[in-house]
Structures are given as C-alpha cells and as structure tokens.
Design a protein around this motif. Structure first.
Motif, PDB file in Angstrom:
ATOM      1  N   GLU A  21      30.411 -42.710 -46.634  1.00  0.00           N
ATOM      2  CA  GLU A  21      31.344 -42.354 -47.705  1.00  0.00           C
ATOM      3  C   GLU A  21      31.370 -43.421 -48.790  1.00  0.00           C
ATOM      4  N   ARG A  22      31.340 -44.705 -48.376  1.00  0.00           N
ATOM      5  CA  ARG A  22      31.334 -45.789 -49.363  1.00  0.00           C
ATOM      6  C   ARG A  22      30.040 -45.772 -50.174  1.00  0.00           C
ATOM      7  N   LEU A  23      28.940 -45.507 -49.502  1.00  0.00           N
ATOM      8  CA  LEU A  23      27.656 -45.448 -50.206  1.00  0.00           C
ATOM      9  C   LEU A  23      27.639 -44.314 -51.223  1.00  0.00           C
ATOM     10  N   LEU A  24      28.160 -43.152 -50.848  1.00  0.00           N
ATOM     11  CA  LEU A  24      28.181 -42.018 -51.770  1.00  0.00           C
ATOM     12  C   LEU A  24      29.071 -42.307 -52.966  1.00  0.00           C
ATOM     13  N   ALA A  25      30.219 -42.943 -52.728  1.00  0.00           N
ATOM     14  CA  ALA A  25      31.110 -43.280 -53.840  1.00  0.00           C
ATOM     15  C   ALA A  25      30.462 -44.301 -54.766  1.00  0.00           C
ATOM     16  N   ALA A  26      29.801 -45.302 -54.195  1.00  0.00           N
ATOM     17  CA  ALA A  26      29.136 -46.320 -55.016  1.00  0.00           C
ATOM     18  C   ALA A  26      27.966 -45.717 -55.781  1.00  0.00           C
ATOM     19  N   ALA A  27      27.228 -44.821 -55.146  1.00  0.00           N
ATOM     20  CA  ALA A  27      26.096 -44.184 -55.817  1.00  0.00           C
ATOM     21  C   ALA A  27      26.559 -43.299 -56.959  1.00  0.00           C
ATOM     22  N   ASP A  28      27.630 -42.564 -56.745  1.00  0.00           N
ATOM     23  CA  ASP A  28      28.165 -41.713 -57.804  1.00  0.00           C
ATOM     24  C   ASP A  28      28.536 -42.548 -59.028  1.00  0.00           C
ATOM     25  N   ALA A  29      29.207 -43.665 -58.798  1.00  0.00           N
ATOM     26  CA  ALA A  29      29.597 -44.537 -59.915  1.00  0.00           C
ATOM     27  C   ALA A  29      28.383 -45.139 -60.598  1.00  0.00           C
ATOM     28  N   ALA A  30      27.400 -45.586 -59.819  1.00  0.00           N
ATOM     29  CA  ALA A  30      26.215 -46.220 -60.396  1.00  0.00           C
ATOM     30  C   ALA A  30      25.362 -45.224 -61.167  1.00  0.00           C
ATOM     31  N   PHE A  31      25.143 -44.048 -60.602  1.00  0.00           N
ATOM     32  CA  PHE A  31      24.326 -43.041 -61.290  1.00  0.00           C
ATOM     33  C   PHE A  31      25.022 -42.547 -62.548  1.00  0.00           C
ATOM     34  N   GLY A  35      22.473 -43.929 -64.746  1.00  0.00           N
ATOM     35  CA  GLY A  35      21.455 -42.907 -64.554  1.00  0.00           C
ATOM     36  C   GLY A  35      20.854 -42.951 -63.170  1.00  0.00           C
ATOM     37  N   THR A  36      19.969 -42.016 -62.893  1.00  0.00           N
ATOM     38  CA  THR A  36      19.413 -41.865 -61.546  1.00  0.00           C
ATOM     39  C   THR A  36      18.445 -42.971 -61.157  1.00  0.00           C
ATOM     40  N   ASP A  37      18.086 -43.845 -62.107  1.00  0.00           N
ATOM     41  CA  ASP A  37      17.228 -44.988 -61.786  1.00  0.00           C
ATOM     42  C   ASP A  37      18.030 -46.228 -61.427  1.00  0.00           C
ATOM     43  N   ALA A  38      19.342 -46.101 -61.277  1.00  0.00           N
ATOM     44  CA  ALA A  38      20.180 -47.245 -60.915  1.00  0.00           C
ATOM     45  C   ALA A  38      19.662 -47.893 -59.627  1.00  0.00           C
ATOM     46  N   SER A  39      19.814 -49.199 -59.534  1.00  0.00           N
ATOM     47  CA  SER A  39      19.295 -49.956 -58.400  1.00  0.00           C
ATOM     48  C   SER A  39      19.980 -49.553 -57.085  1.00  0.00           C
ATOM     49  N   LEU A  40      19.170 -49.199 -56.086  1.00  0.00           N
ATOM     50  CA  LEU A  40      19.731 -48.857 -54.780  1.00  0.00           C
ATOM     51  C   LEU A  40      20.319 -50.099 -54.106  1.00  0.00           C
ATOM     52  N   GLU A  41      19.714 -51.251 -54.355  1.00  0.00           N
ATOM     53  CA  GLU A  41      20.241 -52.491 -53.784  1.00  0.00           C
ATOM     54  C   GLU A  41      21.639 -52.779 -54.334  1.00  0.00           C
ATOM     55  N   GLU A  42      21.830 -52.536 -55.629  1.00  0.00           N
ATOM     56  CA  GLU A  42      23.161 -52.739 -56.213  1.00  0.00           C
ATOM     57  C   GLU A  42      24.171 -51.749 -55.632  1.00  0.00           C
ATOM     58  N   ASP A  98      24.541 -22.929 -69.767  1.00  0.00           N
ATOM     59  CA  ASP A  98      25.632 -23.856 -70.075  1.00  0.00           C
ATOM     60  C   ASP A  98      26.062 -24.623 -68.821  1.00  0.00           C
ATOM     61  N   ALA A  99      26.222 -23.890 -67.714  1.00  0.00           N
ATOM     62  CA  ALA A  99      26.641 -24.527 -66.462  1.00  0.00           C
ATOM     63  C   ALA A  99      25.570 -25.487 -65.958  1.00  0.00           C
ATOM     64  N   ALA A 100      24.297 -25.100 -66.109  1.00  0.00           N
ATOM     65  CA  ALA A 100      23.202 -25.964 -65.668  1.00  0.00           C
ATOM     66  C   ALA A 100      23.137 -27.242 -66.498  1.00  0.00           C
ATOM     67  N   VAL A 101      23.408 -27.132 -67.804  1.00  0.00           N
ATOM     68  CA  VAL A 101      23.440 -28.329 -68.654  1.00  0.00           C
ATOM     69  C   VAL A 101      24.581 -29.246 -68.227  1.00  0.00           C
ATOM     70  N   ASP A 102      25.751 -28.680 -67.951  1.00  0.00           N
ATOM     71  CA  ASP A 102      26.879 -29.494 -67.483  1.00  0.00           C
ATOM     72  C   ASP A 102      26.506 -30.232 -66.199  1.00  0.00           C
ATOM     73  N   HIS A 103      25.820 -29.537 -65.285  1.00  0.00           N
ATOM     74  CA  HIS A 103      25.376 -30.162 -64.041  1.00  0.00           C
ATOM     75  C   HIS A 103      24.363 -31.270 -64.316  1.00  0.00           C
ATOM     76  N   ALA A 104      23.385 -30.988 -65.176  1.00  0.00           N
ATOM     77  CA  ALA A 104      22.295 -31.939 -65.425  1.00  0.00           C
ATOM     78  C   ALA A 104      22.767 -33.200 -66.128  1.00  0.00           C
ATOM     79  N   THR A 105      23.859 -33.089 -66.873  1.00  0.00           N
ATOM     80  CA  THR A 105      24.349 -34.254 -67.603  1.00  0.00           C
ATOM     81  C   THR A 105      25.317 -35.100 -66.781  1.00  0.00           C
ATOM     82  N   ARG A 106      25.529 -34.755 -65.533  1.00  0.00           N
ATOM     83  CA  ARG A 106      26.380 -35.587 -64.676  1.00  0.00           C
ATOM     84  C   ARG A 106      25.775 -36.983 -64.558  1.00  0.00           C
ATOM     85  N   TYR A 107      24.433 -37.026 -64.350  1.00  0.00           N
ATOM     86  CA  TYR A 107      23.730 -38.305 -64.281  1.00  0.00           C
ATOM     87  C   TYR A 107      22.538 -38.258 -65.234  1.00  0.00           C
ATOM     88  N   ARG A 108      22.380 -39.276 -66.060  1.00  0.00           N
ATOM     89  CA  ARG A 108      21.210 -39.348 -66.920  1.00  0.00           C
ATOM     90  C   ARG A 108      19.946 -39.392 -66.056  1.00  0.00           C
TER      91      ARG A 108
END
Length: 201
Positions: A21-31, A35-42, A98-108
């Motif tokens: 759960e902590r990893l998912l929360a941290a990943a959501d914030a980082a991405f 964006g999706t290239d955010a450091s996994l180590e961070e 429109d919905a797909a664009v909203d989804h795709a823009t969640r993370y660069r």
C-alpha cells in the motif's frame, strides 16, 4: 473419483500488505509529479522500504503501473459497452475518447507506455491495453456501421489520437489540447454527416 482440493491462495501478511500500500501511494505521487519514468528507487525510498521489497511486489515498472491503474483501466474498457448501449454512435465514440484522454493524462507518458505494451506480450500492461484497444474497436465499428465515421479510421488511430492529445495536455494547455481533439474528430467524421458538412454560403 476423488477430486483433489485446490490449494487456497496464500494471504498476504499484514506487513507485506502495508508495504504494498505504501509503495502504491508513493508511486502514484511520483508518477503524477514526474511521469511514468520516475525513479523506482526514489519510490521505494519514499515508501520507506528497500529496493528489493519494491521489486518483490512489482518486478517491473509496467507491473507497478498495472497495479495502480487496474480498476481505472477496467472501468474505461467497460465504459465503451455503456456508451454503445446508450448514445448515438459518434457521440459515444467522442465521449469515450474524452474519458480515455482523462485517463491518459493522469501520468505523463502513460499513453506512450500503453502503446508500447500493445506490441510486447511480456508486459504486465499488455492485457489491459489490449482490452482498451478492443473497447475502442467496438465503438469505431459501431460508428462506421452507422455511416458516421470515415472507412479508413481504425481503433489504432483512436489510440494514437488519445496519445497525441495527452501529450498536448502535458506540454501545453488543456484549451489547446481540446482544439486539437475537436479538429481531429471533425476530420474522422464521414463526409456529409453532422459536424462535417461544408457551411452553406
């Protein structure tokens, strides 16, 4: 004949579940921030766990994205069936885009990651992204059958359009992206249909 009992799936230990759960929360914030290239180590560091713990739960970046987005992607795929049942064909396609664009823009970078996953059967995103492609194909076929969509427009075109608009949102403004989307949709309409008729002089 005696049927052997199937082993029950092992329940995740409470500490392992908390780490996930902590990893998912941290990943959501980082991405969301980088964006999706955010450091996994961070991400592991922000979650307060070792790198090995992150990779134990999510062996790849795609696995982490899939876990974060599973419910959203399932809902987006299911949205196509709802729109097909309750809206006019072209309007249904437009709303789904429109919905797909909203989804795709969640993370660069998310839309580009999905496009890559379509060609990689080993990616954890492969099945979910193909489900979205199938959803787009359902609406494209319906709209084409109604004579409202150009015959050469494909579901891959729709995916590429979503990716382009998502990129425009990230690099420019939403107004600019909306104008790009409106122009592209007008170009996809079959000649002579509403929205693609030359104005009378």
């Amino acid at each position: 004949m005696v049927v052997a009992e199937q082993p029950r799936p092992r329940r995740m230990r409470a500490d392992a579940r908390r780490n996930q759960e902590r990893l998912l929360a941290a990943a959501d914030a980082a991405f969301a921030a980088r964006g999706t290239d955010a450091s996994l180590e961070e991400i592991a560091r922000a979650a307060g766990v070792a790198n090995g713990t992150l990779y134990g739960h999510f062996p790849t970046r795609q696995a982490l994205l899939e876990a974060l987005l599973r419910e959203r992607m399932d809902a987006l795929a299911g949205r196509a069936a709802e729109l097909a049942a309750g809206t006019e064909p072209f309007e249904g396609l437009r709303r789904w885009i429109d919905a797909a664009v909203d989804h795709a823009t969640r993370y660069r970078g998310l839309s580009a990651a999905c496009l890559r996953a379509l060609e990689d059967e080993t990616s954890e995103l492969y099945a979910a992204c193909h489900a979205l492609l199938g959803a787009a194909g359902q609406l494209v076929a319906r709209t084409r059958a109604a004579g409202e969509l150009r015959a050469d427009v494909t579901e891959r075109d729709v995916f590429t359009l979503v990716s382009a608009v998502a990129w425009a949102v990230g690099e420019g403004t939403r107004d600019q992206a909306d104008r790009l989307l409106a122009s592209a949709l007008a170009g996809m309409r079959a000649a002579g249909t509403a929205g693609n008729r030359p104005e009378s002089r």
